[in-house]
Design an enzyme around this catalytic site. Structure first.
Site, short mmCIF file in Angstrom:
data_model
loop_
_atom_site.label_atom_id
_atom_site.label_comp_id
_atom_site.label_asym_id
_atom_site.label_seq_id
_atom_site.Cartn_x
_atom_site.Cartn_y
_atom_site.Cartn_z
N LYS A 87 0.81 -1.21 0.00
CA LYS A 87 0.00 0.00 0.00
C LYS A 87 0.85 1.27 0.00
CE LYS A 87 -2.18 1.12 4.11
NZ LYS A 87 -3.38 1.37 4.93
N ASP A 88 2.05 1.20 0.53
CA ASP A 88 2.92 2.38 0.59
C ASP A 88 3.83 2.51 -0.63
OD1 ASP A 88 1.89 2.96 3.11
OD2 ASP A 88 3.40 1.76 4.14
N ARG A 138 -8.91 8.59 1.74
CA ARG A 138 -9.87 7.53 1.42
C ARG A 138 -10.80 7.25 2.61
NH1 ARG A 138 -9.70 2.29 2.99
NH2 ARG A 138 -7.65 2.70 3.89
N ARG A 139 -10.21 7.12 3.79
CA ARG A 139 -11.05 6.85 4.97
C ARG A 139 -11.91 8.06 5.29
NH1 ARG A 139 -5.83 3.97 7.70
NH2 ARG A 139 -6.24 1.84 6.96
N ARG A 156 -1.49 10.97 12.37
CA ARG A 156 -0.45 10.24 11.64
C ARG A 156 0.43 9.45 12.60
NH1 ARG A 156 3.69 12.30 8.57
NH2 ARG A 156 3.84 10.22 7.72
N ARG A 162 -0.04 5.70 16.76
CA ARG A 162 -1.46 6.04 16.63
C ARG A 162 -2.28 5.50 17.80
NH1 ARG A 162 -3.06 5.39 10.26
NH2 ARG A 162 -0.89 5.38 9.57
N CYS A 253 -2.13 12.63 -7.82
CA CYS A 253 -2.66 12.97 -6.49
C CYS A 253 -3.12 11.69 -5.80
CB CYS A 253 -3.80 13.98 -6.58
SG CYS A 253 -5.41 13.25 -6.86
#
Ligand SMILES: NCc1[nH]cc(CCC(=O)O)c1CC(=O)O
Length: 332
Positions: A87-88, A138-139, A156, A162, A253
């Site tokens: 994902k990163d 997205r969230r 973050r 977190r 983006c």
């Protein structure tokens, strides 16, 4: 078994976070099982992304925050592969590099985590005004679309950070949303209050979530073959499809894009990849969703299917939502 490489020692590059090291171990353990005669050494590095935990991810100008420094080591031959959270990994990587075959994906869903001491709840039953911590566009967009009674405050940091920010006595947060995979790998599954997917909570996950991205030098056939031996074809194909969708849509983006892929049996007995995708405007007021089944049996057809899904989303109006986001970034 692939032909034996002449090389005997392989160096793997990774970020130095606890999760990154753990994920690297998952890959190295599989490689050691398949290639007991070879040595695997780990080289860990704190990346720019690890060092800066205050600026929202989407506000960074360089996109390769987590990957760039490790890719330099890969290109220079100082490491032979890099283990990332897929994902990163940006959809565009340096021309000298490539993603290898992927290992079986872990749980790909997002999950809801409550502040310590609060009872387990679902997004739907959280009290109006409850605060969700996330820095993901997205969230945030998906929450705004379906849960307008909730408030989002930016958060973050790596998973440990977190959770600490959430649990701090004076924290403004009621809950956070995280990827299941990271929590489960860190043995923090007991913090999960709700698993989220299209059927539960109506949240789609990020492209590549739950999968590892193993980056190699593009011309390194030995590494590619070794990774094929520990790879999982379904994961590789679904992730290639997801990533090509993102690559086509994002145009530079970070798109508020959620996806969900699943292998299904078609009525003619053939296997199809069922692909759900949603683009949501940041304020949640506009969205475009598609669901398409595609015949996917090779990296090439996987990427072509990702493109088909991208075109369907754009045909249904996703282009307008993405343009509006680009415009608001320019004027910001
Ligand atoms: N953006 C941060 C990130 N990158 C990878 C994971 C862990 C899950 C995964 O491997 O997909 C996380 C944390 C999260 O989103 O909760």
């Amino acid at each position: 078994m692939a032909s034996a490489p002449a090389q005997k020692t392989f160096t793997v590059g990774t970020r130095s976070s606890k999760l990154a090291l753990l994920q690297t171990d998952l890959v190295v353990n599989e490689l050691r099982k398949a290639y007991p005669d070879y040595k695997f050494e780990v080289l860990s590095k704190e990346t720019a992304g690890d060092k800066n935990t205050t600026i929202a991810f989407r506000e960074f100008t360089t996109k390769n925050l987590w990957t760039e420094e490790l890719e330099e080591l890969l290109i220079a031959g100082k490491v032979d592969f890099i283990v990332h959270s897929l994902k990163d990994v940006p959809t565009l990587i340096p021309a000298e590099c490539a993603l290898g075959p992927m290992m079986k994906r872990a749980d790909r869903r997002d999950v809801l985590v409550m502040k310590k001491g609060l009872p387990a709840q679902t997004l739907a039953d959280l009290a109006p005004g409850s605060v969700v911590g996330t820095s993901s566009i997205r969230r945030t967009a998906q929450l705004a679309r379906q849960y307008s009674h909730l408030k989002v405050i930016n958060m973050r940091g790596n998973i440990g950070t977190r959770l600490a920010k959430l649990d701090a006595e004076d924290s403004p947060y009621t809950c956070i949303i995280l990827a299941a995979a990271g929590l489960l790998r860190l043995d923090l599954g007991d913090r999960i209050s709700q698993y989220l997917d299209s059927e539960n909570g109506g949240m789609l996950y990020a492209v590549g979530q739950g999968a590892l991205g193993i980056e190699i030098r593009k011309d390194d056939k030995v590494m590619y073959d070794m990774l094929s031996n520990i790879g999982d074809e379904e994961t590789t194909l679904e992730c290639l499809a997801e990533r090509n969708l993102l690559r086509i849509l994002e145009g530079g983006c970070s798109a508020p894009l959620g996806v969900e892929t699943e292998w299904v049996q078609a009525s003619d007995g053939s296997k199809k990849l069922r692909f759900k995708a949603i683009i949501v405007s940041v304020d949640g007021t506009e969205s475009t969703e598609v669901e398409i089944d595609g015949a996917v049996d090779s990296p090439k057809s996987a990427e072509a299917f990702g493109e088909t899904v991208a075109k369907a989303l754009v045909a249904d109006g996703a282009g307008k939502i993405l343009e509006a986001i680009q415009e608001s970034k320019k004027s910001a």
